[in-house]
Design a protein around this motif. Structure first.
Motif, PDB file in Angstrom:
ATOM      1  N   ARG A 328      42.712  44.710  33.612  1.00 11.75           N
ATOM      2  CA  ARG A 328      43.738  45.102  34.590  1.00 11.75           C
ATOM      3  C   ARG A 328      43.455  46.523  35.069  1.00 11.75           C
ATOM      4  NH1 ARG A 328      44.842  41.542  30.138  1.00 11.75           N
ATOM      5  NH2 ARG A 328      46.822  40.432  30.488  1.00 11.75           N
ATOM      6  N   LYS A 329      43.373  46.709  36.372  1.00  7.88           N
ATOM      7  CA  LYS A 329      43.137  48.041  36.928  1.00  7.88           C
ATOM      8  C   LYS A 329      44.484  48.696  37.240  1.00  7.88           C
ATOM      9  CE  LYS A 329      38.594  47.121  38.972  1.00  7.88           C
ATOM     10  NZ  LYS A 329      37.798  47.090  40.231  1.00  7.88           N
ATOM     11  N   PHE A 330      44.707  49.870  36.694  1.00 12.03           N
ATOM     12  CA  PHE A 330      45.958  50.602  36.878  1.00 12.03           C
ATOM     13  C   PHE A 330      45.777  51.673  37.951  1.00 12.03           C
ATOM     14  CE2 PHE A 330      46.727  48.518  32.941  1.00 12.03           C
ATOM     15  CZ  PHE A 330      48.101  48.464  32.769  1.00 12.03           C
ATOM     16  N   TYR A 331      46.716  51.712  38.907  1.00 10.12           N
ATOM     17  CA  TYR A 331      46.675  52.685  39.999  1.00 10.12           C
ATOM     18  C   TYR A 331      48.002  53.445  40.064  1.00 10.12           C
ATOM     19  CZ  TYR A 331      42.335  50.837  41.968  1.00 10.12           C
ATOM     20  OH  TYR A 331      41.028  50.471  42.174  1.00 10.12           O
ATOM     21  N   ALA A 341      55.107  53.971  52.757  1.00 11.53           N
ATOM     22  CA  ALA A 341      54.000  54.356  51.887  1.00 11.53           C
ATOM     23  C   ALA A 341      53.695  53.262  50.871  1.00 11.53           C
ATOM     24  CB  ALA A 341      54.332  55.662  51.180  1.00 11.53           C
ATOM     25  N   ALA A 342      54.736  52.652  50.319  1.00 10.38           N
ATOM     26  CA  ALA A 342      54.516  51.563  49.365  1.00 10.38           C
ATOM     27  C   ALA A 342      53.884  50.354  50.046  1.00 10.38           C
ATOM     28  CB  ALA A 342      55.838  51.172  48.705  1.00 10.38           C
ATOM     29  N   SER A 343      54.285  50.096  51.284  1.00  5.33           N
ATOM     30  CA  SER A 343      53.707  48.977  52.034  1.00  5.33           C
ATOM     31  C   SER A 343      52.202  49.166  52.229  1.00  5.33           C
ATOM     32  CB  SER A 343      54.388  48.856  53.404  1.00  5.33           C
ATOM     33  OG  SER A 343      55.766  48.617  53.275  1.00  5.33           O
ATOM     34  N   VAL A 344      51.826  50.393  52.533  1.00  2.00           N
ATOM     35  CA  VAL A 344      50.408  50.717  52.706  1.00  2.00           C
ATOM     36  C   VAL A 344      49.640  50.447  51.422  1.00  2.00           C
ATOM     37  CG1 VAL A 344      48.836  52.685  52.952  1.00  2.00           C
ATOM     38  CG2 VAL A 344      50.686  52.363  54.590  1.00  2.00           C
ATOM     39  N   ALA A 345      50.191  50.873  50.298  1.00  2.00           N
ATOM     40  CA  ALA A 345      49.513  50.699  49.013  1.00  2.00           C
ATOM     41  C   ALA A 345      49.384  49.225  48.647  1.00  2.00           C
ATOM     42  CB  ALA A 345      50.272  51.447  47.925  1.00  2.00           C
ATOM     43  N   ILE A 346      50.443  48.463  48.842  1.00  2.00           N
ATOM     44  CA  ILE A 346      50.419  47.039  48.505  1.00  2.00           C
ATOM     45  C   ILE A 346      49.336  46.315  49.296  1.00  2.00           C
ATOM     46  CG2 ILE A 346      51.750  44.883  48.658  1.00  2.00           C
ATOM     47  CD1 ILE A 346      54.267  46.633  48.088  1.00  2.00           C
ATOM     48  N   GLN A 347      49.171  46.680  50.564  1.00  2.00           N
ATOM     49  CA  GLN A 347      48.184  46.013  51.424  1.00  2.00           C
ATOM     50  C   GLN A 347      46.757  46.524  51.217  1.00  2.00           C
ATOM     51  OE1 GLN A 347      49.892  45.093  55.610  1.00  2.00           O
ATOM     52  NE2 GLN A 347      51.098  46.834  54.887  1.00  2.00           N
ATOM     53  N   ALA A 348      46.603  47.544  50.364  1.00  2.00           N
ATOM     54  CA  ALA A 348      45.269  48.109  50.138  1.00  2.00           C
ATOM     55  C   ALA A 348      44.423  47.247  49.211  1.00  2.00           C
ATOM     56  CB  ALA A 348      45.393  49.520  49.559  1.00  2.00           C
ATOM     57  N   PHE A 349      45.051  46.275  48.517  1.00  2.00           N
ATOM     58  CA  PHE A 349      44.338  45.498  47.502  1.00  2.00           C
ATOM     59  C   PHE A 349      44.289  44.015  47.865  1.00  2.00           C
ATOM     60  CE2 PHE A 349      46.208  49.174  45.330  1.00  2.00           C
ATOM     61  CZ  PHE A 349      45.063  49.731  44.758  1.00  2.00           C
ATOM     62  N   HIS A 350      43.224  43.367  47.422  1.00  2.00           N
ATOM     63  CA  HIS A 350      43.055  41.932  47.639  1.00  2.00           C
ATOM     64  C   HIS A 350      43.462  41.126  46.407  1.00  2.00           C
ATOM     65  CE1 HIS A 350      41.101  42.693  51.460  1.00  2.00           C
ATOM     66  NE2 HIS A 350      40.230  43.491  50.872  1.00  2.00           N
ATOM     67  N   ASP A 351      43.393  41.751  45.223  1.00  2.00           N
ATOM     68  CA  ASP A 351      43.754  41.051  43.989  1.00  2.00           C
ATOM     69  C   ASP A 351      45.273  41.054  43.791  1.00  2.00           C
ATOM     70  OD1 ASP A 351      41.076  40.554  43.242  1.00  2.00           O
ATOM     71  OD2 ASP A 351      40.888  42.631  42.550  1.00  2.00           O
ATOM     72  N   PRO A 420      44.208  39.284  33.521  1.00  2.00           N
ATOM     73  CA  PRO A 420      42.917  39.929  33.798  1.00  2.00           C
ATOM     74  C   PRO A 420      42.528  39.757  35.270  1.00  2.00           C
ATOM     75  CG  PRO A 420      42.815  38.741  31.732  1.00  2.00           C
ATOM     76  CD  PRO A 420      44.126  38.385  32.358  1.00  2.00           C
ATOM     77  N   GLY A 421      42.072  40.839  35.891  1.00  2.00           N
ATOM     78  CA  GLY A 421      41.730  40.825  37.309  1.00  2.00           C
ATOM     79  C   GLY A 421      42.841  41.332  38.206  1.00  2.00           C
ATOM     80  N   ASP A 422      44.046  41.507  37.650  1.00  2.00           N
ATOM     81  CA  ASP A 422      45.184  41.985  38.436  1.00  2.00           C
ATOM     82  C   ASP A 422      45.125  43.503  38.651  1.00  2.00           C
ATOM     83  OD1 ASP A 422      46.156  39.442  38.565  1.00  2.00           O
ATOM     84  OD2 ASP A 422      47.909  39.778  37.284  1.00  2.00           O
ATOM     85  N   ILE A 423      45.884  43.950  39.632  1.00  2.00           N
ATOM     86  CA  ILE A 423      46.139  45.369  39.876  1.00  2.00           C
ATOM     87  C   ILE A 423      47.535  45.680  39.356  1.00  2.00           C
ATOM     88  CG2 ILE A 423      46.387  47.170  41.629  1.00  2.00           C
ATOM     89  CD1 ILE A 423      43.534  46.058  41.432  1.00  2.00           C
TER      90      ILE A 423
END
Length: 458
Positions: A328-331, A341-351, A420-423
């Motif tokens: 799991r990758k933590f950001y 700002a949260a919307s931007v972050a959510i859309q930054a990832f494909h996983d 596993p594989g999640d953000i």
């Protein structure tokens, strides 16, 4: 720094401390002003006030006594976070006492060129990129110094930056309300969304505050604007500066653009592939385009721009990679203090994402998050004053959620909800002040909690 005498024996009240207030007070004292500092925090718990008193500066702590303004002050330097509805500020206005913020004082003593960056989102990343690009080009004279809302008081930087140097200043709407003469050679407006309306009163006031960045510019200056937002086309008419548009979506007339074949380009010159950047997300393409526009106006080489964008991995607390725990990758995106700002972050990832969210209740709607949560988020872990509101977002999106008391307990709960594989993403969509003094402290608590989790799961 300019050797000015206009503050000698001038009675000045510094309202509110923190970094900006402390540095403003010290600079004013150095300039010969008769400085009084007033901070709401009690003296025994106020290290800043104690140190200023030891330096010989008058301090009044524990409250904001309106009667203090009867002492014939000639200027107030206001902490940007204190609203104009504050009784002390309102009384100062009634007495026609000029009110400025710390960046204005810094500009008055500075003999450096200024580049000013504002916007609802992307300010810190864009500011950082510009500073790095200017310093990467070894053919440039002088040094670029980051300053302002990025966490480095402008008054501290202005005292060391010389005539050959450049001050790259992130400026919030709160700070811009208190400028008078500040005149950036290049101004940048990254975007404007709904933000800080509780402080400004309405959106018109918020937009007007942002536009103060360009109010002193002339035709010899430049105003870099996000041309993908139609509102910018009208706002550009309010500036006397030369408009330099940037566009991720191919807007007509833009100079810094993302081409159809995926290149970051300026004035027809392809600089590099966007997917070669280290930082994720389409919002960071916009930040990079804004920074490229400034860098090219400043004569920075393509090679220097490419070197920075291929190396830069992001600023702390803004979609900052922390570590990976069992796949799991933590950001850490603690700086996401609003829905945009949260919307931007959510859309930054494909996983798939497990989202940690919640914070200060400003009585603002969170419904715009629903479709994004439905599309990108596996589960929510909510905390803070708006936990119940964030739970409703999860319900409407059909996503499971867990409510907890604080961020420390939220981290292991998010891990349990992930695969596993999640953000695992802290992007609160709310300010931090219900449980933390700043978003930086909130982000540091998250980082520490992830480290503890990693140790327990090792």
């Amino acid at each position: 720094m300019l050797d000015i005498t206009s503050y000698q024996n001038k009675k000045v009240l510094v309202l509110g401390l923190a970094k900006s207030g402390v540095n403003a007070a010290r600079l004013l004292y150095k300039l010969g002003a008769l400085v009084t500092v007033n901070d709401k925090k009690a003296f025994d718990d106020n290290k800043d006030a104690q140190e200023l008193l030891a330096d010989g500066i008058k301090v009044i702590t524990g409250s904001h006594p309106v009667a203090l303004l009867d002492e014939n002050f000639e200027l107030m330097v206001k902490n940007p976070g204190i609203p104009y509805s504050n009784p002390m500020v309102k009384r100062a206005q009634e007495l026609n006492i000029p009110i400025i913020t710390e960046p204005e004082l810094a500009y008055q003593v500075s003999n450096s060129e200024w580049i000013g960056i504002t916007g609802s989102n992307g300010k810190t990343t864009t500011t950082t990129l510009i500073g790095l690009m200017l310093n990467e080009d070894k053919n440039r004279r002088g040094t670029a110094y980051d300053a302002g809302n990025i966490g480095i008081p402008a008054t501290a930087v202005a005292q060391k930056a010389g005539a050959d140097d450049t001050i790259v200043a992130e400026l919030s709407s709160f700070q811009l309300c208190g400028i008078q003469t500040l005149h950036p050679h290049i101004a940048v407006l990254t975007n404007i969304y709904e933000a800080h309306l509780d402080w400004h009163g309405n959106r018109e006031n918020y937009v007007n505050a942002k536009m103060r960045l360009t109010m002193n510019q002339t035709a010899d200056d430049y105003f870099v604007m996000n041309w993908d937002l139609p509102e910018m086309h009208e706002l550009a008419k309010r500036s006397k500066a030369t408009i330099v548009p940037f566009s991720r979506q191919g807007a007509a007339g833009a100079q810094a653009v993302l081409t159809e074949d995926g290149y970051l380009s300026y004035a027809g010159d392809k600089i590099m592939k966007a997917d070669a950047m280290q930082i994720p997300g389409v919002h960071n393409i916009e930040n990079a385009l804004a920074a490229i526009a400034v860098a090219k106006l400043e004569g920075v080489s393509d090679e220097a721009i490419v070197a920075v964008l291929q190396r830069f991995t992001g600023v702390k607390h803004r979609i900052q990679y922390v570590q990976t725990v069992n796949g799991r990758k933590f950001y850490n995106d603690s700086k996401a203090t609003n829905v945009e700002a949260a919307s931007v972050a959510i859309q930054a990832f494909h996983d798939p994402i497990v989202l940690l969210c919640g914070g200060l209740d400003r009585h603002l709607p969170m419904t715009d998050l629903v479709p994004l949560v439905k599309k990108h988020v596996r589960a929510l872990v909510t905390f803070g004053e708006t936990a119940a509101q964030m739970n409703e977002v999860a319900k409407e999106a059909g996503v499971p959620f867990t409510q907890t008391t604080d961020l420390k307990t939220a981290v292991p709960l998010a891990y349990q909800a992930s695969q596993p594989g999640d953000i695992v993403l802290l992007s609160p969509a709310n300010a931090s002040w219900d449980q933390f003094p700043t978003f930086e402290v909130r982000g540091d608590v998250f980082i520490d909690a992830v480290q503890q989790l990693a140790e327990s799961e090792a």
